[in-house]
Write a protein that holds these residues in place. Structure first.
Motif, mmCIF file in Angstrom:
data_model
loop_
_atom_site.group_PDB
_atom_site.id
_atom_site.type_symbol
_atom_site.label_atom_id
_atom_site.label_comp_id
_atom_site.label_asym_id
_atom_site.label_seq_id
_atom_site.Cartn_x
_atom_site.Cartn_y
_atom_site.Cartn_z
ATOM 1 N N ILE A 199 8.402 84.666 -33.403
ATOM 2 C CA ILE A 199 7.366 85.521 -32.465
ATOM 3 C C ILE A 199 5.839 85.175 -33.276
ATOM 4 C CG2 ILE A 199 6.770 87.668 -31.455
ATOM 5 C CD1 ILE A 199 9.258 86.633 -30.765
ATOM 6 N N PHE A 200 4.929 84.779 -32.475
ATOM 7 C CA PHE A 200 3.882 84.561 -33.067
ATOM 8 C C PHE A 200 2.735 85.489 -32.071
ATOM 9 C CE2 PHE A 200 5.961 80.641 -34.270
ATOM 10 C CZ PHE A 200 5.557 80.672 -35.629
ATOM 11 N N ASN A 260 -3.723 82.663 -35.176
ATOM 12 C CA ASN A 260 -2.256 83.023 -35.006
ATOM 13 C C ASN A 260 -1.559 83.512 -36.005
ATOM 14 O OD1 ASN A 260 -1.703 80.341 -36.350
ATOM 15 N ND2 ASN A 260 -2.617 79.471 -34.325
ATOM 16 N N VAL A 261 -0.851 84.413 -35.966
ATOM 17 C CA VAL A 261 0.022 85.034 -37.059
ATOM 18 C C VAL A 261 1.524 85.186 -36.752
ATOM 19 C CG1 VAL A 261 0.229 87.053 -38.512
ATOM 20 C CG2 VAL A 261 -2.230 86.142 -37.599
ATOM 21 N N PRO A 262 2.367 84.900 -37.691
ATOM 22 C CA PRO A 262 3.625 85.179 -37.493
ATOM 23 C C PRO A 262 3.975 86.755 -37.402
ATOM 24 C CG PRO A 262 3.530 84.356 -39.633
ATOM 25 C CD PRO A 262 2.244 84.336 -38.915
ATOM 26 N N CYS A 283 16.916 90.594 -37.901
ATOM 27 C CA CYS A 283 15.702 90.518 -37.771
ATOM 28 C C CYS A 283 14.771 91.158 -38.776
ATOM 29 C CB CYS A 283 15.235 91.002 -36.163
ATOM 30 S SG CYS A 283 15.964 89.859 -35.067
ATOM 31 N N SER A 284 13.548 90.704 -39.009
ATOM 32 C CA SER A 284 12.553 91.300 -39.897
ATOM 33 C C SER A 284 11.067 91.095 -39.576
ATOM 34 C CB SER A 284 12.881 90.937 -41.409
ATOM 35 O OG SER A 284 12.593 89.445 -41.452
ATOM 36 N N CYS A 285 10.353 91.930 -39.821
ATOM 37 C CA CYS A 285 8.990 91.949 -39.430
ATOM 38 C C CYS A 285 7.957 91.233 -40.534
ATOM 39 C CB CYS A 285 8.410 93.379 -39.112
ATOM 40 S SG CYS A 285 9.042 94.233 -37.596
#
Length: 1008
Positions: A8-9, A65-67, A80-82
């Motif tokens: 997710i970006f 743009n940042v993940p 999942c991790s942020c």
């Protein structure tokens, strides 16, 4: 086994539109799913190529743009991790119990938003328990409750009292406020208040704004709330912002994504609006707030310029000469670094630097010169420039007295000043601030006008101005402002300062009336407002000219009426004070009584507000010159009514004048005078006048003897011309007496006669001057009007008392022929009757009126009061005058009989006989003239017939105005001896000049 990876970006883009320097910033998310192993950097480099995208014909530039998140899904297992800087959203926390930064095993990939950027959210709260004291168990419970909330970081509890504690806690995500509220309310019984920061988005200028620009500050919140507002902190003071002339609040800026929004626009900001701004949204027990700093590039709000000397004296200088002056420009101290420049007659000069500082003021000084040449301008300007290049320029005109100019000479602190110029003095007595002015008109100094007001009143004025702008514009502040006005109105002040204080107080009322059209004032404001406004009518308004008085009084009634109209009323029954009485009526049929004035209006469907005002009508412009206004004025307003037509009935008690013709009028605030449009007299008797009007405005009744005069200007002309002739005649009389005195005063009787005549003339001259000074009583202060009333009362009585002396002296001299009246006895007797008696009569009349609380004088005429038969101070004049007239008539009859029966044996007695006849002639002529004059004057008060009344008015005006001429003709020029001596004096002077001319011609002829 199926294996996939999900990235997710977060994409940030700037949209440039219409080729202007404005941009819309958007953020979006992009999800990339693959069943192969992908590298994050590879994806990021791919997103960077190209940087320009076209979406629906719109060019979009990708700036960043940042993940956000990374999920590894292996069969049914999800991990999942942020990414760093992001944390789990509230939806993930409360749906999957993933409330901290640890990886989440729940399948959150299909949620719209599962990782959100970290934010710093702080909550500050206080809890006051109602059923128990605060213990450590309560602290633990609170800790556990807050720990259940997503992204909890830490908490600190500080017990304050037995039942009260305060706490603060930190979170890294925007809170779910409903869950926080439910947790606290379900576990603690008491008063709970929570404040959060970091939840509200605030948008404000990121740099200093220009002076008098209009910056916009906007706050949004993504949850619906119950209320919102703005506050400002400046100079360690907290101010509430409400809509005003500067503050414009907008609560209708909400959107679907931000249901709570409040925006403030500050119109033409000054240094007053620098500070920390805080917006807040409140729902139940939780208030969310955000703060921002607003800085203003300043300019001086006010520049005060003064020169030394104030005026330039070129009387004894040439046109080529110059005079040096020192100029000072004073501003309030400021942190701004101004560039200060000055000019002379528009020509730029040097910069001014290094100002001196004193009492929070900065003073810029420079020296220049002023030319004595009339053709050269005489002004200087100073300009302040701020770092943004904005300028503030102030000009000072320097008055110059040129050779042959008309001017007023130096008078103590007031310098020599050209004609038509007003000079200003910025010094006030201790405890007051402001300035004083004095005008030079027709080469004569006018009265000093003081604008020096108390420091307390200056504070109140500033509070009112800030209230009007929207700073602390609340009902509580309005009460405080009116309390300050009330407290200042009871402070003692000198007559010179009355005008300044009353003028400043009326301006405060006017400002508050204007503000009340924007800010809703509640009924708790009414008592202090009514009492403060009432006190202003109890004070003297000082010595001001008519136009200023009319403007002040008109502004007063308009301001008070607007405030009464705009103040909200719920259950108030009214307010009663010394000079104002306010009542309300919400029924269909309203019948009330205010200060003995009956008011009736039917068929209303709103709230009727009726205000009775005392001691104001005499200050309003009376365009009906020959009519006397009722002392009461009634203002009626009707709120929330849909009636397009109405009829109001008012029952006024008649005052002062009996058997008078009334006129129902209203105060026209636009024209500044009385008008009878829409008002009619429905009935009138000796005690009451009923008016019916078809509109709502301030009403009153004007009373006039006889028909409402349309030719009052003719009477004014007759009065002024007659008094002028009378004064000139009396001056001529006194001059002639001084010329012929030694020749005509040969016996005791003639000495007595001429002494009495001189005193009669002097008293009448002083009375006429006093009468002339009161032909326009509106422009006089109360004290001046009282003084002139006393003067007229005293001087007219003195004139009649000296006539009495003359009659007594004549009777004694003719009856007691062999016991003539000695000069010493006459002087003692006449001094007592002519000087002491009038003073005793006037003093006793004034004391009696004070003791019985009766009015001594009528404000509209500056003369004694008539209230009916044997009622009023007028009888302190009529009774003595009537006594003198009757006594003179009696003496006149005795003298006539004596002269007929007796004869004078020798020449000396013959002189006395001639003198006695001349005295008799004076008494015979003047007693009817003076007596009849005041009999006619009294008749004006009691006559009913309109034609007779008009005849009496003209007769009294003519006889009273020309009394000085009658004295000159009958008291002096009718005496043969005076005419002969006057002729001899004039002829002697003429012959002396002729002889001198002959001698000069003769001497010249001899020289030849």
């Amino acid at each position: 086994m199926m294996c996939s990876r999900l990235f997710i970006f977060l994409l940030g883009a700037v949209h440039i539109y219409n080729q202007v320097f404005a941009a819309d910033i958007f953020t979006g998310t992009m999800t990339i799913e693959s069943n192969t192993t992908l590298d994050t950097q590879t994806i990021l480099s791919t997103l960077n190529q190209p940087k320009y995208l076209q979406v629906n014909n719109i060019i979009v530039t990708i700036l960043q743009n940042v993940p956000i998140a990374d999920c590894l899904i292996i069969g049914p297992t999800t991990n999942c991790s942020c990414s760093p800087g992001f944390t789990w959203s509230n939806e993930v926390c409360y749906s999957f119990q993933c409330c901290h930064e640890a990886p989440c095993s729940g399948n959150v990939s299909n949620m719209p938003e599962f990782c959100v950027a970290k934010v710093n959210v702080q909550i500050y709260g206080s809890i006051t328990l109602t059923q128990s004291n605060w213990t450590s168990n309560h602290s633990s419970t609170l800790q556990n409750l807050l720990a259940k909330i997503n992204a909890f970081q830490h908490m600190k509890v500080e017990p304050r009292e037995e039942k009260t504690t305060e706490f603060n806690a930190s979170f890294s995500v925007r809170l779910n406020t409903s869950k926080l509220q439910d947790y606290l309310k379900s576990n603690f019984i008491g008063n709970i208040y929570i404040y959060t920061s970091g939840m509200v988005t605030i948008v404000s200028p990121n740099t200093s704004v220009c002076y008098e620009s209009s910056p916009v500050l906007k706050c949004t919140f993504d949850e619906p709330t119950d209320s919102s507002g703005w506050t400002m902190v400046s100079d360690n003071q907290n101010f509430t912002l409400n809509s005003g002339t500067v503050v414009h609040l907008n609560n209708s800026c909400s959107t679907k994504s931000d249901p709570s929004c409040i925006q403030v626009t500050l119109v033409k900001v000054t240094d007053l609006w620098e500070g920390i701004y805080q917006c807040s949204f409140t729902r139940d027990i939780i208030t969310h707030f955000a703060t921002t700093q607003l800085s203003v590039v300043l300019l001086p709000d006010e520049v005060t310029m003064a020169s030394s000397p104030v005026t330039v004296d070129c009387l004894n200088l040439k046109a080529t000469d110059t005079v040096n002056i020192s100029v000072t420009a004073t501003i309030k101290q400021s942190r701004e670094n101004y560039k200060v420049m000055w000019s002379r007659n528009g020509e730029p000069q040097n910069q001014v630097s290094n100002p001196s500082q004193m009492d929070k003021l900065s003073m810029y000084n420079f020296t220049t010169y002023i030319s004595c040449n009339k053709s050269i301008d005489t002004y200087v300007t100073i300009t302040f420039q701020n770092p943004k290049g904005q300028n503030k320029t102030t000009q000072l005109n320097i008055p110059v007295i040129y050779e042959s100019s008309a001017y007023c000479g130096k008078d103590y602190e007031w310098p020599i000043t050209p004609n038509g110029v007003t000079v200003t003095n910025y010094t006030c007595e201790p405890g007051r601030e402001g300035y004083r002015t004095r005008s030079c008109i027709d080469s004569a100094w006018q009265d000093v006008v003081s604008f020096c007001v108390t420091k307390e009143l200056i504070v109140v004025s500033n509070q009112a101005e800030n209230f009007q702008k929207g700073l602390n514009a609340t009902s509580q502040m309005a009460v405080k402002i009116f309390e300050g006005l009330l407290n200042n109105s009871v402070l003692p002040s000198s007559s010179t300062n009355n005008f300044a204080d009353v003028d400043a107080s009326i301006k405060v009322l006017n400002v508050m009336a204007s503000a009340s059209t924007i800010t809703v004032l509640q009924q708790e404001v009414l008592p202090t407002f009514i009492n403060a406004a009432s006190n202003l009518l109890s004070n003297s308004w000082g010595l001001v000219n008519a136009s200023v008085l009319y403007n002040m009084s008109s502004t007063y009634i308009q301001s008070v009426e607007n405030l009464v109209k705009n103040i909200m009323v719920n259950n108030s029954t009214g307010v009663n004070s010394k000079n104002l009485e306010l009542q309300f009526c919400s029924s269909d049929d309203c019948n009330m009584s205010l200060s003995d004035i009956g008011l009736s209006i039917n068929g209303t469907n709103g709230t009727l507000k009726a205000l009775a005002v005392k001691n104001l009508t005499d200050k309003l412009n009376n365009n009906y010159k020959e009519m006397t206004p009722n002392s009461m004025l009634v203002s009626v307003t009707l709120n929330n009514s849909k009636d397009l037509s109405l009829e109001i009935m008012l029952d006024f008690p008649n005052e002062l004048l009996y058997n008078s013709t009334p006129l129902c009028v209203f105060w026209n605030t636009i024209d500044g005078n009385w008008s009878d449009n829409g008002c009619t007299v429905n009935g009138s008797d000796a005690n009451h006048t009923v008016c019916i009007c078809s509109h709502l405005t301030p009403f009153s009744v004007l009373m006039s003897k006889g028909k409402i005069p349309e030719n009052s200007g003719i009477l004014d002309v007759i009065t002024n011309v007659g008094l002028g002739v009378s004064i000139c005649s009396l001056l001529i009389f006194l001059i002639i007496e001084s010329l012929v005195w030694s020749a005509v005063v040969k016996t005791h009787l003639s000495h007595f006669r001429h002494t009495a005549m001189v005193n009669i003339a002097m008293f009448l001259l002083l009375a006429d001057c006093s009468f002339l000074a009161t032909t326009s009583p509106k422009i006089l202060s109360d004290n001046s009007c009282l003084l002139f009333t006393i003067c007229k009362h005293l001087f007219y009585l003195g004139m009649f008392c000296w006539m009495l002396c003359m009659s007594f002296m004549l009777v004694h001299q003719l009856i007691f022929v062999f016991s003539p009246l000695r000069k010493r006895v006459f002087i003692i007797f006449s001094s007592f009757v002519g000087y002491v008696c009038p003073i005793l009569i006037v003093g006793s009349t004034y004391a009696f009126c004070k003791y019985t609380k009766m009015d001594y004088y009528e404000r509209n005429s500056c003369w004694l009061v008539y209230k009916g038969l044997f009622k009023g101070s007028i009888y302190g004049f009529l009774v003595p005058v009537g006594t003198v007239v009757l006594t003179n008539i009696f003496c006149m009859m005795v003298v006539i009989l004596t002269l007929v029966k007796s004869a004078f044996p020798d020449g000396s007695m013959a002189d006395d006989k001639d003198t006695a006849k001349s005295i008799l002639k004076v008494v015979v002529c003047l007693t009817p003239v003076f007596g009849i004059t005041w009999v006619i004057g009294f008749a004006q008060l009691i006559l009913i017939d309109k034609n007779s009344l008009n005849l009496a008015k003209y007769s009294f005006t003519i006889l009273n105005s020309f009394q000085g001429l009658f004295i000159l003709l009958t008291g002096l020029l009718s005496e043969q001896r005076v005419r002969n001596e006057l002729y001899r004096v004039i002829r002697g002077k003429s012959r002396g000049k002729s002889d001198s001319m002959k001698n000069l011609i003769s001497s010249r002829a001899t020289e030849k």
